[in-house]
Design a protein around this motif. Structure first.
Motif, short mmCIF file in Angstrom:
data_model
loop_
_atom_site.label_atom_id
_atom_site.label_comp_id
_atom_site.label_asym_id
_atom_site.label_seq_id
_atom_site.Cartn_x
_atom_site.Cartn_y
_atom_site.Cartn_z
N SER A 124 10.69 1.44 2.76
CA SER A 124 10.37 1.15 1.37
C SER A 124 11.30 0.12 0.75
O SER A 124 10.94 -0.53 -0.24
N TYR A 145 -1.20 7.81 -1.60
CA TYR A 145 -0.11 6.89 -1.95
C TYR A 145 -0.71 5.55 -2.40
O TYR A 145 -1.48 4.92 -1.67
N ASP A 170 1.25 2.92 -3.18
CA ASP A 170 2.18 1.89 -2.71
C ASP A 170 2.48 0.85 -3.77
O ASP A 170 2.63 -0.35 -3.47
N GLU A 173 5.13 10.48 3.54
CA GLU A 173 4.94 9.04 3.37
C GLU A 173 5.00 8.32 4.71
O GLU A 173 4.21 7.41 4.99
N HIS A 205 1.81 6.13 6.28
CA HIS A 205 1.94 4.72 6.62
C HIS A 205 1.75 4.48 8.11
O HIS A 205 1.11 3.50 8.51
#
Length: 426
Positions: A93, A235, A237, A386, A390
């Motif tokens: 991130s 999410y 993002d 997360e 991803h």
């Protein structure tokens, strides 16, 4: 063969590891706080990002991704960058963005560096290299199976002084970013799918791989509409997002054509190969972070008076995870070294193997960590959910597993036929 790492690259690797562990990971919670809530998540990048970027530049951790053949890059081999990219993957991130080595900007910058003319480089590439702007790559479309890029149907039509673009794209990363300056868009500039199918000739102007172009579309051009962010297992993002985008009679000048009409496939093949590999590189770092979390949990959690780290099944999970991570790393290093030696075009086999196998194995490792954490593993109190979301998208991004497996399998059969003509011993 194991390639060598130069002393300069090793110094950067050591500095980067320290930077990620001591600066990026400790600031993950601050980053989430500064994102805010609701619409404000899309209005600005959290201040911590610019602070980290300033520190990264001071440390020489900037634009690490461009291979040494580009004068604009840091001068490392793909093999050396693989080690750096893995470290960045432990804090996906923040670390890639902090070092200006984040997708999709990395791929877009490489396209502009490799295929752009000097005017395009000065106008679009330089601000990206400086970290002042962001970019998006607009390829995938909702109306066609985009895993086969010959289906891309966003239309490019010539007009006075340039072109008109019409079409809908989706899952366009960075399209929601407040600093977005341009889209690199894959568009159909030649014959339609039906025209090609109806033609008995499949060469020249009817060559299926000569029907597309890549163009620069300014983010603020009239007719560009970012419809909405699309979520990945919930999410969004933010602040970059993966968005649905509409190009409605968007005019672009002639100088926004990259390389030339009909050369889109040549460009995306040069872009997607390294991009696929970068995803796999970072995923190895994700797996290392997940294993760290797993072991730490096992050492600090008791059930019925017994530490989880003393239970046989957990010890086995840890051992399997180590084997799988090291196998992933070797696949990535092998592919990156192949690109250094043979180029991306001639390393499709090695890239595809890493692209398929690494996300699948990393998902297993992350899933074990989630299982060990129990309910908190699927919530927001750890990075695991997360990570899983991803990593799961990597089995679809830049071509689904099945497409790469089909090509790998067919090539193995061709290789077998070349080596064994029916007379040779098996």
């Amino acid at each position: 063969m194991i390639a060598e790492i130069s002393p300069r690259a090793q110094k950067v690797i050591d500095t980067l590891r320290k930077f990620v562990n001591e600066e990026c990971i400790p600031n993950e919670e601050r980053y989430e706080r500064e994102l805010g809530v609701g619409a404000e998540r899309w209005e600005r990048e959290p201040p911590v990002v610019d602070e980290l970027r300033a520190k990264a530049q001071e440390l020489g951790l900037w634009n690490l991704f461009l291979p040494k053949e580009y004068k604009e890059g840091a001068g490392f081999t793909n093999y050396e960058y693989a080690h750096m990219c893995e470290i960045m993957g432990t804090c996906s991130s923040l670390a890639p963005t902090a070092t200006n080595s984040n997708a999709p900007d990395t791929g877009n910058m490489e396209v502009l560096a490799k295929y752009g003319n000097e005017q395009q480089k000065q106008k679009w590439l330089v601000p990206l290299l400086q970290g002042r702007t962001r970019s998006a790559f607009a390829m995938t479309e909702p109306a066609v199976p985009s895993s086969n890029a010959t289906n891309i149907d966003c239309r490019l039509i010539r007009t006075q002084g340039g072109y008109i673009v019409n079409g809908k794209k989706y899952w366009i990363s960075n399209a929601g970013h407040p600093r977005l300056s341009l889209f690199l868009a894959m568009v159909r500039s030649g014959k339609t799918v039906q025209e090609i199918m109806d033609s008995p000739v499949k060469t020249g102007e009817y060559d299926i791989h000569k029907q597309h172009s890549v163009v620069i579309i300014p983010a603020n051009a009239p007719g560009v509409t970012v419809v909405r962010p699309l979520t990945v297992f919930g999410y969004d993002d933010a602040p970059h997002g993966h968005c649905e985008v509409i190009f409605d009679n968007v005019f672009i000048p002639s100088e926004n054509m990259i390389l030339g009409e009909g050369r889109g496939f040549e460009i995306i093949q040069g872009r997607l190969g390294p991009g696929r590999l970068h995803h796999a590189m970072r995923a190895v770092g994700t797996a290392e972070r997940a294993l760290r979390l797993l072991i730490n949990r096992a050492l600090n959690r008791e059930i019925e008076g017994v530490l989880l780290s003393d239970r046989g099944v957990i010890i086995e999970w840890i051992a399997k995870s180590r084997i799988e991570i090291d196998a992933c790393r070797l696949l990535v290093l092998n592919a990156s070294h192949a690109v250094d030696i043979k180029g991306a075009r001639n390393s499709k086999k090695e890239i595809a193997m890493a692209k398929v196998e690494v996300p699948n194995l990393v998902l297993k490792i992350v899933d074990r960590a989630i299982q060990l954490f129990g309910a908190s593993g699927v919530g927001q109190d750890t990075k695991l959910a997360e990570m899983y979301a991803h990593t799961r998208t990597l089995r679809l991004a830049d071509g689904p597993d099945e497409v790469h497996l089909q090509q790998l399998g067919r090539n193995e059969i061709k290789q077998f036929k070349r080596n064994y003509d029916g007379k040779s011993r098996l």
